[in-house]
Design a protein around this motif. Structure first.
Motif, PDB file in Angstrom:
ATOM      1  N   ASP A 135      38.139  25.302  56.394  1.00 57.81           N
ATOM      2  CA  ASP A 135      38.773  25.622  57.462  1.00 57.81           C
ATOM      3  C   ASP A 135      38.634  27.163  57.668  1.00 57.81           C
ATOM      4  O   ASP A 135      38.587  27.729  58.858  1.00 57.81           O
ATOM      5  N   VAL A 136      38.559  28.067  56.579  1.00 58.42           N
ATOM      6  CA  VAL A 136      38.737  29.413  56.822  1.00 58.42           C
ATOM      7  C   VAL A 136      37.094  29.818  57.156  1.00 58.42           C
ATOM      8  O   VAL A 136      36.824  30.780  58.159  1.00 58.42           O
ATOM      9  N   MET A 137      36.309  29.022  56.654  1.00 60.25           N
ATOM     10  CA  MET A 137      34.766  29.127  56.707  1.00 60.25           C
ATOM     11  C   MET A 137      34.522  28.933  58.370  1.00 60.25           C
ATOM     12  O   MET A 137      33.940  29.355  59.109  1.00 60.25           O
ATOM     13  N   GLU A 138      35.278  27.820  58.948  1.00 55.11           N
ATOM     14  CA  GLU A 138      35.212  27.374  60.318  1.00 55.11           C
ATOM     15  C   GLU A 138      35.580  28.463  61.137  1.00 55.11           C
ATOM     16  O   GLU A 138      35.018  28.929  62.196  1.00 55.11           O
ATOM     17  N   GLN A 139      36.483  29.118  60.733  1.00 52.07           N
ATOM     18  CA  GLN A 139      37.258  30.386  61.685  1.00 52.07           C
ATOM     19  C   GLN A 139      36.142  31.620  61.807  1.00 52.07           C
ATOM     20  O   GLN A 139      36.038  32.247  62.653  1.00 52.07           O
ATOM     21  N   CYS A 141      32.905  31.066  61.554  1.00 50.94           N
ATOM     22  CA  CYS A 141      31.715  30.843  62.243  1.00 50.94           C
ATOM     23  C   CYS A 141      32.294  30.762  63.768  1.00 50.94           C
ATOM     24  O   CYS A 141      31.485  31.474  64.545  1.00 50.94           O
ATOM     25  N   ALA A 142      33.555  30.528  63.971  1.00 52.99           N
ATOM     26  CA  ALA A 142      34.154  30.525  65.518  1.00 52.99           C
ATOM     27  C   ALA A 142      33.968  32.082  65.875  1.00 52.99           C
ATOM     28  O   ALA A 142      33.987  32.601  66.907  1.00 52.99           O
ATOM     29  N   ALA A 143      34.626  33.068  64.964  1.00 54.28           N
ATOM     30  CA  ALA A 143      34.509  34.752  65.170  1.00 54.28           C
ATOM     31  C   ALA A 143      33.256  34.956  65.653  1.00 54.28           C
ATOM     32  O   ALA A 143      32.926  35.704  66.728  1.00 54.28           O
ATOM     33  N   ALA A 144      32.268  34.773  65.123  1.00 55.62           N
ATOM     34  CA  ALA A 144      30.753  34.889  65.423  1.00 55.62           C
ATOM     35  C   ALA A 144      30.402  34.437  66.690  1.00 55.62           C
ATOM     36  O   ALA A 144      29.765  35.264  67.503  1.00 55.62           O
ATOM     37  N   ALA A 145      30.631  33.224  66.781  1.00 56.35           N
ATOM     38  CA  ALA A 145      30.385  32.618  68.115  1.00 56.35           C
ATOM     39  C   ALA A 145      31.028  33.394  69.220  1.00 56.35           C
ATOM     40  O   ALA A 145      30.462  33.400  70.297  1.00 56.35           O
ATOM     41  N   HIS A 146      32.193  33.796  69.075  1.00 56.99           N
ATOM     42  CA  HIS A 146      33.001  34.259  70.128  1.00 56.99           C
ATOM     43  C   HIS A 146      32.319  35.720  70.655  1.00 56.99           C
ATOM     44  O   HIS A 146      32.413  36.055  71.833  1.00 56.99           O
ATOM     45  N   GLU A 147      31.459  36.102  69.758  1.00 60.50           N
ATOM     46  CA  GLU A 147      31.005  37.386  70.142  1.00 60.50           C
ATOM     47  C   GLU A 147      29.217  37.231  70.587  1.00 60.50           C
ATOM     48  O   GLU A 147      28.479  38.079  70.487  1.00 60.50           O
ATOM     49  N   GLY A 148      28.901  35.875  70.735  1.00 64.44           N
ATOM     50  CA  GLY A 148      27.630  35.455  70.989  1.00 64.44           C
ATOM     51  C   GLY A 148      26.417  35.375  69.932  1.00 64.44           C
ATOM     52  O   GLY A 148      25.579  35.571  70.057  1.00 64.44           O
ATOM     53  N   ALA A 149      27.060  35.044  68.717  1.00 57.38           N
ATOM     54  CA  ALA A 149      26.181  35.222  67.526  1.00 57.38           C
ATOM     55  C   ALA A 149      26.523  34.071  66.606  1.00 57.38           C
ATOM     56  O   ALA A 149      27.402  33.195  67.250  1.00 57.38           O
ATOM     57  N   THR A 150      25.802  33.537  65.760  1.00 58.76           N
ATOM     58  CA  THR A 150      25.859  32.494  64.840  1.00 58.76           C
ATOM     59  C   THR A 150      26.116  32.838  63.301  1.00 58.76           C
ATOM     60  O   THR A 150      25.612  33.847  63.065  1.00 58.76           O
ATOM     61  N   LEU A 151      27.066  32.189  62.771  1.00 54.24           N
ATOM     62  CA  LEU A 151      27.334  32.494  61.237  1.00 54.24           C
ATOM     63  C   LEU A 151      27.127  30.942  60.542  1.00 54.24           C
ATOM     64  O   LEU A 151      27.685  30.290  60.899  1.00 54.24           O
ATOM     65  N   ALA A 237      26.808  33.769  53.705  1.00 55.24           N
ATOM     66  CA  ALA A 237      26.472  33.305  54.979  1.00 55.24           C
ATOM     67  C   ALA A 237      25.521  34.214  55.838  1.00 55.24           C
ATOM     68  O   ALA A 237      25.354  35.433  55.538  1.00 55.24           O
ATOM     69  N   VAL A 238      24.755  33.734  56.791  1.00 60.01           N
ATOM     70  CA  VAL A 238      23.892  34.327  57.411  1.00 60.01           C
ATOM     71  C   VAL A 238      24.436  34.397  58.930  1.00 60.01           C
ATOM     72  O   VAL A 238      24.778  33.497  59.583  1.00 60.01           O
ATOM     73  N   LEU A 239      24.178  35.957  59.358  1.00 59.79           N
ATOM     74  CA  LEU A 239      24.723  36.326  60.719  1.00 59.79           C
ATOM     75  C   LEU A 239      23.269  36.341  61.623  1.00 59.79           C
ATOM     76  O   LEU A 239      22.401  37.101  61.244  1.00 59.79           O
ATOM     77  N   ALA A 240      23.224  35.757  62.563  1.00 60.93           N
ATOM     78  CA  ALA A 240      21.881  35.505  63.457  1.00 60.93           C
ATOM     79  C   ALA A 240      22.205  35.734  65.058  1.00 60.93           C
ATOM     80  O   ALA A 240      23.430  35.272  65.421  1.00 60.93           O
ATOM     81  N   LEU A 260      34.183  39.949  59.685  1.00 58.37           N
ATOM     82  CA  LEU A 260      34.891  40.656  58.556  1.00 58.37           C
ATOM     83  C   LEU A 260      36.356  40.910  58.526  1.00 58.37           C
ATOM     84  O   LEU A 260      36.686  40.781  57.811  1.00 58.37           O
ATOM     85  N   LEU A 261      36.707  41.154  59.993  1.00 58.75           N
ATOM     86  CA  LEU A 261      38.148  41.276  60.031  1.00 58.75           C
ATOM     87  C   LEU A 261      39.040  39.847  60.070  1.00 58.75           C
ATOM     88  O   LEU A 261      39.847  39.856  59.465  1.00 58.75           O
ATOM     89  N   THR A 262      38.313  39.033  60.418  1.00 59.47           N
ATOM     90  CA  THR A 262      38.741  37.588  60.385  1.00 59.47           C
ATOM     91  C   THR A 262      38.940  37.347  58.902  1.00 59.47           C
ATOM     92  O   THR A 262      39.826  36.728  58.056  1.00 59.47           O
ATOM     93  N   ALA A 263      37.810  37.598  58.087  1.00 61.86           N
ATOM     94  CA  ALA A 263      37.729  37.163  56.521  1.00 61.86           C
ATOM     95  C   ALA A 263      38.926  38.138  55.988  1.00 61.86           C
ATOM     96  O   ALA A 263      39.656  37.587  55.090  1.00 61.86           O
ATOM     97  N   THR A 264      38.978  39.297  56.358  1.00 65.30           N
ATOM     98  CA  THR A 264      40.158  40.217  55.707  1.00 65.30           C
ATOM     99  C   THR A 264      41.575  39.428  55.879  1.00 65.30           C
ATOM    100  O   THR A 264      42.518  39.626  55.299  1.00 65.30           O
TER     101      THR A 264
END
Ligand SMILES: Cc1cc2nc3c(=O)[nH]c(=O)nc-3n(C[C@H](O)[C@H](O)[C@H](O)COP(=O)(O)O)c2cc1C
Length: 324
Positions: A135-139, A141-151, A237-240, A260-264
């Motif tokens: 569930d943390v990993m999902e969050q 990925c959602a953080a990256a998607a929120h900014e128009g990228a994919t994780l 994880a790969v950010l693309a 990074l901040l979501t992870a922190t």
């Protein structure tokens, strides 16, 4: 809708917060200008790493990370930041213009992420052999998607391939004389130095050289540095991004800092890893031909003892006020 722009003093504090963003080799390649209630963010090309980053891709990722942090800081001052990326095509060094007049109440998300800006540090220590919960990993990925990228979390096979690619990349970079010279410039310990990577942030030496960590102690080793065994199965994880343009790099930077901040916030340690994406041939292997998405950054995630903060340049070096 209520509108009142933020004043100079408040925006100055926001800029100071934005400067806590991560950057390649802690180069802090940004400048800010406050004019009325607007902040402009500039790329500082004088701080570009010519050998490692000839296109300025990582410079703009770094500036993107600062833009995201600035957005949060402005959000905490009860304003919705109105951001235009590359507002003036005639001035490519002007990366973002942010207006601050729209009054709002900071959302829980903004508050949660802003609360950990000063405790996020790149961690180059061994991570525990513990799994990052799904569930943390999902969050993340959602953080990256929120900014128009994919994780995308790398599965076992891809992870091993990435570790292998990173080792190849690191070996090729080390063989390049210019790489060592440049690394040496950014790791040269000097009293009162406010940029670059200090020995306290190198982390221990990976005795088995198994992980794709950049060895910041390569040029200026220090005697107290210990060796350690790193985790056998790192979480990677790969950010693309779609596209590979300057605008995509700024987007990647904003997404990187949001991840990074979501992870922190979830007590995860993080290491941005960029060697594999610094060698074009290696980077191509990380680009998914099915989606056309281009890899921008590799992120190592896990649990570890906390890392120390790195220095930042004084405000007087990065902030100009009024008309240039
Ligand atoms: C574009 C970019 C590339 C980076 N590449 C690496 C890397 O390859 N290895 C690494 O250990 N850290 C890397 N970092 C992390 C920086 O070294 C770090 O952000 C900087 O030293 C400031 O320290 P802090 O993150 O603890 O604030 C990178 C950061 C950015 C933004």
């Amino acid at each position: 809708m209520m509108t009142t722009s933020l004043d100079m003093q408040t925006l100055t504090t926001c800029v100071q917060t934005a400067a806590l963003a991560p950057s390649l080799h802690n180069s802090q390649p940004w400048r800010f200008q406050i004019d009325g209630g607007t902040v402009e963010v500039f790329a500082d090309r004088g701080r570009q790493l010519e050998v490692l980053d000839p296109s300025g891709r990582e410079l703009l990722i770094s500036v993107g990370a600062a833009v995201f942090t600035l957005r949060l800081a402005i959000g905490m001052q009860a304003r919705t930041p109105q951001v235009i990326i590359f507002p003036d095509p005639a001035r490519p060094e002007l990366v973002a213009r942010i207006r601050t007049s729209q009054v709002t109440t900071p959302s829980v998300q903004v508050r949660d992420l802003a609360a950990v800006i000063s405790s996020r540090h790149t961690n180059r220590r061994p991570f525990m052999n513990a799994v990052v919960p799904a569930d943390v990993m999902e969050q993340l990925c959602a953080a990256a998607a929120h900014e128009g990228a994919t994780l995308t979390q790398a599965g076992a096979v891809t992870r091993d391939a990435i570790v292998g690619l990173a080792q190849t990349a690191e070996a090729r970079l080390r063989a390049h004389g210019g790489y060592r010279a440049e690394l040496g410039q950014w790791t040269q310990p000097r009293p009162h130095r406010r940029d670059g990577i200090p020995p306290t942030a190198y982390g221990p030496w990976d005795a088995l050289e198994h992980l794709p960590l950049r060895d910041f102690g390569l040029v200026h080793p220090y005697p107290q540095r210990t060796a350690a065994r790193f985790e056998a199965h790192p979480t990677i994880a790969v950010l693309a991004t779609e596209g590979d343009t300057p605008a995509a790099w700024v987007r990647a930077g904003q997404a990187l800092q949001r991840v990074l901040l979501t992870a922190t916030r979830h007590h995860l340690a993080t290491t941005p890893i960029s060697q594999p994406v610094e060698i074009p041939a290696v980077r191509d292997l990380l680009t998914d031909p099915a989606t056309g998405r281009t890899a921008q950054m590799i992120i190592r995630l896990g649990y570890a003892a906390p890392a120390a903060a790195t220095p930042r340049r004084p405000l007087t070096d990065i902030l100009e006020s009024g008309q240039p």
